[in-house]
Design a protein around this motif. Structure first.
Motif, PDB file in Angstrom:
ATOM      1  N   PHE A   6      -8.907  -0.801   9.663  1.00 13.59           N
ATOM      2  CA  PHE A   6      -8.198  -1.212  10.634  1.00 13.59           C
ATOM      3  C   PHE A   6      -7.156  -0.286  11.047  1.00 13.59           C
ATOM      4  CE2 PHE A   6      -9.914  -4.945   8.741  1.00 13.59           C
ATOM      5  CZ  PHE A   6     -10.158  -5.789   9.799  1.00 13.59           C
ATOM      6  N   VAL A  14      -1.608   4.931  12.606  1.00 14.40           N
ATOM      7  CA  VAL A  14      -1.879   4.904  11.137  1.00 14.40           C
ATOM      8  C   VAL A  14      -3.334   4.499  10.883  1.00 14.40           C
ATOM      9  CG1 VAL A  14      -1.308   3.897   8.964  1.00 14.40           C
ATOM     10  CG2 VAL A  14       0.583   4.163  10.514  1.00 14.40           C
ATOM     11  N   SER A  15      -3.962   5.343  10.239  1.00 18.22           N
ATOM     12  CA  SER A  15      -5.681   5.069  10.227  1.00 18.22           C
ATOM     13  C   SER A  15      -5.719   4.636   9.000  1.00 18.22           C
ATOM     14  CB  SER A  15      -6.388   6.335  10.369  1.00 18.22           C
ATOM     15  OG  SER A  15      -6.411   7.216   9.223  1.00 18.22           O
ATOM     16  N   ASP A  16      -6.544   3.431   8.589  1.00 15.14           N
ATOM     17  CA  ASP A  16      -7.227   2.662   7.261  1.00 15.14           C
ATOM     18  C   ASP A  16      -7.956   3.351   6.649  1.00 15.14           C
ATOM     19  OD1 ASP A  16      -7.415   1.022   5.401  1.00 15.14           O
ATOM     20  OD2 ASP A  16      -8.431  -0.493   7.084  1.00 15.14           O
ATOM     21  N   ASP A  17      -7.674   3.868   5.553  1.00 13.37           N
ATOM     22  CA  ASP A  17      -8.944   4.499   4.846  1.00 13.37           C
ATOM     23  C   ASP A  17      -9.480   3.608   3.605  1.00 13.37           C
ATOM     24  OD1 ASP A  17      -6.573   4.589   3.293  1.00 13.37           O
ATOM     25  OD2 ASP A  17      -6.300   6.718   3.130  1.00 13.37           O
ATOM     26  N   VAL A  18      -8.841   2.564   3.540  1.00 12.79           N
ATOM     27  CA  VAL A  18      -9.305   1.402   2.457  1.00 12.79           C
ATOM     28  C   VAL A  18     -10.247   0.159   2.988  1.00 12.79           C
ATOM     29  CG1 VAL A  18      -8.615  -0.311   0.762  1.00 12.79           C
ATOM     30  CG2 VAL A  18      -7.186   1.868   1.137  1.00 12.79           C
ATOM     31  N   GLY A  19      -9.733  -0.258   4.133  1.00 15.72           N
ATOM     32  CA  GLY A  19     -10.717  -1.375   4.688  1.00 15.72           C
ATOM     33  C   GLY A  19     -10.450  -2.809   4.057  1.00 15.72           C
ATOM     34  N   LEU A  20     -11.313  -3.818   4.470  1.00 21.51           N
ATOM     35  CA  LEU A  20     -11.240  -5.063   4.096  1.00 21.51           C
ATOM     36  C   LEU A  20     -12.577  -5.565   4.226  1.00 21.51           C
ATOM     37  CD1 LEU A  20      -8.026  -6.228   5.730  1.00 21.51           C
ATOM     38  CD2 LEU A  20      -8.396  -6.536   3.331  1.00 21.51           C
ATOM     39  N   PHE A  22     -15.236  -8.504   5.128  1.00 16.50           N
ATOM     40  CA  PHE A  22     -15.272  -9.997   5.832  1.00 16.50           C
ATOM     41  C   PHE A  22     -16.713 -10.293   6.001  1.00 16.50           C
ATOM     42  CE2 PHE A  22     -11.238  -8.384   7.382  1.00 16.50           C
ATOM     43  CZ  PHE A  22     -10.334  -9.194   7.397  1.00 16.50           C
ATOM     44  N   GLU A  31      -8.729 -11.945  12.077  1.00 20.15           N
ATOM     45  CA  GLU A  31      -7.669 -11.406  11.269  1.00 20.15           C
ATOM     46  C   GLU A  31      -6.743 -10.544  11.909  1.00 20.15           C
ATOM     47  OE1 GLU A  31      -6.889 -13.198   8.711  1.00 20.15           O
ATOM     48  OE2 GLU A  31      -6.053 -11.984   7.141  1.00 20.15           O
ATOM     49  N   ALA A  32      -7.552  -9.447  12.814  1.00 20.85           N
ATOM     50  CA  ALA A  32      -6.934  -8.452  13.450  1.00 20.85           C
ATOM     51  C   ALA A  32      -5.743  -9.083  14.257  1.00 20.85           C
ATOM     52  CB  ALA A  32      -7.816  -7.416  13.813  1.00 20.85           C
ATOM     53  N   SER A  35      -2.986 -10.610  12.792  1.00 24.73           N
ATOM     54  CA  SER A  35      -2.010  -9.884  12.052  1.00 24.73           C
ATOM     55  C   SER A  35      -0.916  -9.116  13.084  1.00 24.73           C
ATOM     56  CB  SER A  35      -2.652  -8.449  11.513  1.00 24.73           C
ATOM     57  OG  SER A  35      -3.232  -7.734  12.682  1.00 24.73           O
TER      58      SER A  35
ATOM     59  N   GLN B 185      -6.437  -7.859  -1.706  1.00 22.70           N
ATOM     60  CA  GLN B 185      -5.665  -7.919  -0.375  1.00 22.70           C
ATOM     61  C   GLN B 185      -5.454  -9.252   0.235  1.00 22.70           C
ATOM     62  OE1 GLN B 185      -5.402  -4.318   2.096  1.00 22.70           O
ATOM     63  NE2 GLN B 185      -7.466  -3.535   1.103  1.00 22.70           N
ATOM     64  N   THR B 195      -1.192 -11.902   6.947  1.00 23.91           N
ATOM     65  CA  THR B 195      -2.512 -11.401   7.093  1.00 23.91           C
ATOM     66  C   THR B 195      -3.007 -10.305   5.968  1.00 23.91           C
ATOM     67  OG1 THR B 195      -2.003  -9.889   8.859  1.00 23.91           O
ATOM     68  CG2 THR B 195      -2.770 -12.191   9.514  1.00 23.91           C
ATOM     69  N   VAL B 197      -4.925  -7.935   7.189  1.00 27.70           N
ATOM     70  CA  VAL B 197      -4.877  -6.748   7.710  1.00 27.70           C
ATOM     71  C   VAL B 197      -3.383  -6.194   7.561  1.00 27.70           C
ATOM     72  CG1 VAL B 197      -4.817  -5.537  10.051  1.00 27.70           C
ATOM     73  CG2 VAL B 197      -6.643  -7.326   9.268  1.00 27.70           C
ATOM     74  N   HIS B 198      -2.405  -6.817   7.762  1.00 22.74           N
ATOM     75  CA  HIS B 198      -1.063  -6.398   7.392  1.00 22.74           C
ATOM     76  C   HIS B 198      -0.789  -5.927   6.084  1.00 22.74           C
ATOM     77  CE1 HIS B 198       2.873  -5.297   8.944  1.00 22.74           C
ATOM     78  NE2 HIS B 198       3.654  -6.224   8.646  1.00 22.74           N
ATOM     79  N   ASN B 200      -2.814  -4.828   4.108  1.00 21.69           N
ATOM     80  CA  ASN B 200      -3.581  -3.291   4.041  1.00 21.69           C
ATOM     81  C   ASN B 200      -2.712  -2.394   4.586  1.00 21.69           C
ATOM     82  OD1 ASN B 200      -5.830  -1.729   3.826  1.00 21.69           O
ATOM     83  ND2 ASN B 200      -6.360  -2.037   6.150  1.00 21.69           N
ATOM     84  N   ARG B 201      -2.106  -2.635   5.663  1.00 23.88           N
ATOM     85  CA  ARG B 201      -1.468  -1.549   6.435  1.00 23.88           C
ATOM     86  C   ARG B 201      -0.036  -1.304   5.573  1.00 23.88           C
ATOM     87  NH1 ARG B 201       1.916   1.170   8.014  1.00 23.88           N
ATOM     88  NH2 ARG B 201       3.064   1.402  10.277  1.00 23.88           N
ATOM     89  N   LYS B 204      -0.500   0.680   2.367  1.00 26.10           N
ATOM     90  CA  LYS B 204      -0.892   2.209   2.711  1.00 26.10           C
ATOM     91  C   LYS B 204       0.749   2.834   2.808  1.00 26.10           C
ATOM     92  CE  LYS B 204      -2.878   5.670   5.651  1.00 26.10           C
ATOM     93  NZ  LYS B 204      -4.042   6.185   5.659  1.00 26.10           N
ATOM     94  N   ARG B 207       2.222   3.613  -0.309  1.00 23.32           N
ATOM     95  CA  ARG B 207       1.413   4.668  -0.981  1.00 23.32           C
ATOM     96  C   ARG B 207       1.901   5.893  -0.512  1.00 23.32           C
ATOM     97  NH1 ARG B 207      -3.649   2.105  -0.464  1.00 23.32           N
ATOM     98  NH2 ARG B 207      -4.202   3.599   1.035  1.00 23.32           N
TER      99      ARG B 207
END
Lengths: 80, 242
Positions: A6, A14-20, A22, A31-32, A35, B185, B195, B197-198, B200-201, B204, B207
Motif C-alpha cells: 500500500f 511513501v512506498s510500502d516495502d512490507v505489505g499486508l 489478505f 481496508e485501503a 484507511s 499489524q 486500519t 494499512v495505516h 503499516n504506514r 514505516k 522506522r
C-alpha cells in the motif's frame, strides 16, 4: 491469501516495502479505502482540496487498486 | 526448586511489588495447586461452562483480552506477558465480560479461585498484592483510553511500544534495547482502533525516523528517548518497580 502493498500519497509519496496479507483483493481494497479517514485524521489540514490516496499493488508489484479521499472546504460568504 | 526458577517465581516477584512478600506467603504461592496448559497461538482461552472458577497466570508467551462487536470487529483491550494475571477480576466477577486469547503459543497456569481466596485470607500481603494488581490494571486501561481517544496513530504505536518494552523488561524478557514482537499489524490495528494499512504506514514512518526497527518478529528500540517523546510517555501508570 496474498500479500498486497500500500503506497500512500498525502503531500509526499511513501512506498510500502512490507505489505499486508489478505484473504483476497476485495478485502484488501476495502481496508485501503477504510484507511483513508485514519490518514486524514492524522494530518494537518492546511490547504483546500487536500488529497490522500492509497495505491494497492499486488505481490508482482502491479498497481491494482487506488482509493482517494479529497477534503474540501469553501467559504459561503466573503472570507473573514 | 528455587522460587525464582519455579513457574510461580514470576508471580511471587510480581505480587511482591515494591516489597518482597513474606517468606511464608511466597511458600504458599509455590505450593499452589495448578493446572498448566500449553495453548497454541491465536486460540481462545475459555472457561469450562462459561463461568470462571480459575484465575490464570501467563507463564510463557503472549495473550490478549478483547471484546468483539456483532459485525465481527474486535477491540483488543490489553496484551499480557509472562507473570501477568489477566483475569484476576474473575475471582469476584466470575461471569466474563471479555474474551481472552493467545497471541503466541502460550503456557498458562490455572489456579482454582478457592485456592486464591485461601491465599488472600491467610496472607494480608497477598490480599494487598491482589488489590494492587487490579488497580494497576485499571490504571493501564485508563492510559489506553487516553491513547485511543487523543493520540494520533504514530503516537499510539509509540506509546504501546514503550509500555510493552517496560513490562517485558520488568520480567526479564528484553535483550538490551530489543524485545520479542509477535504482534502482527492487524493486532496493532485491533488494539489501537486503526486500519492495518495505516498501521503499516506509521510503522514505516517510525522506522524511517530511526526510532524503532522491526524485523524477524523482534522490535529494536533504536532511540528510547525519541520513542518516549513521540509517545508523550510517562511510565508512572505501570507502577513498575526495578
Amino acid at each position: 491469501m496474498a500479500r498486497y502493498f500500500f503506497d500512500v500519497s498525502n503531500g509526499g509519496d511513501v512506498s510500502d516495502d512490507v505489505g499486508l496479507v489478505f484473504d483476497d483483493a476485495h478485502t484488501a481494497s476495502q481496508e485501503a479505502l477504510r484507511s483513508l479517514p485514519d490518514m486524514v485524521k492524522d494530518q494537518p489540514l492546511t490547504r483546500m482540496g487536500e488529497k490522500v490516496s492509497v495505491t494497492m499493488r499486488d505481490d508482482h508489484g502491479i498497481p491494482v487498486y487506488r482509493a482517494t479521499l479529497t477534503i474540501e472546504g469553501e467559504w459561503l460568504t466573503r472570507q473573514p | 526448586m528455587a522460587l525464582s526458577k519455579s513457574p510461580f517465581g514470576l508471580l511471587a516477584r510480581r505480587l511482591g511489588g515494591d516489597a518482597p512478600l513474606p517468606v511464608a506467603a511466597e511458600r504458599a504461592i509455590l505450593g499452589l495447586p495448578l493446572i498448566i496448559r500449553t495453548i497454541e497461538a491465536s486460540r481462545d482461552i475459555k472457561y469450562e461452562g462459561g463461568t470462571a472458577d480459575h484465575c490464570c497466570v501467563i507463564l510463557d508467551g503472549w495473550t490478549c483480552c478483547y471484546q468483539s462487536l456483532t459485525d465481527g470487529r474486535c477491540q483488543i483491550l490489553s496484551f499480557h506477558v509472562p507473570g501477568d494475571l489477566p483475569d484476576l477480576q474473575s475471582l469476584y466477577l466470575p461471569s466474563p465480560d471479555l474474551g481472552m486469547a493467545t497471541v503466541t503459543r502460550s503456557i498458562v497456569a490455572f489456579v482454582p479461585h478457592a485456592e486464591m481466596r485461601k491465599l488472600s485470607d491467610q496472607y494480608p500481603a497477598i490480599a494487598q498484592a491482589f488489590w494492587r494488581e487490579v488497580l494497576v490494571s485499571a490504571a493501564t486501561h485508563r492510559a489506553w483510553i487516553t491513547s485511543l481517544g487523543r493520540r494520533d496513530a504514530r503516537q499510539k504505536l509509540a506509546h504501546l511500544f514503550c509500555e510493552l518494552y517496560l513490562r517485558l523488561k520488568a520480567v526479564g524478557f528484553t535483550d538490551g534495547n530489543s524485545m520479542p514482537m509477535p504482534l502482527r499489524q492487524t493486532d496493532f490495528a485491533d488494539a489501537l482502533g486503526l486500519t492495518s494499512v495505516h498501521v503499516n504506514r506509521m510503522l514505516k514512518t517510525l522506522r524511517e525516523e530511526g526510532v524503532i526497527d522491526l524485523y524477524a518478529r523482534r522490535l529494536v528500540i533504536s532511540d528510547w528517548e525519541a520513542l518516549c517523546a513521540v509517545a508523550d510517555f510517562n511510565p508512572k501508570y505501570l507502577h513498575l518497580t526495578d
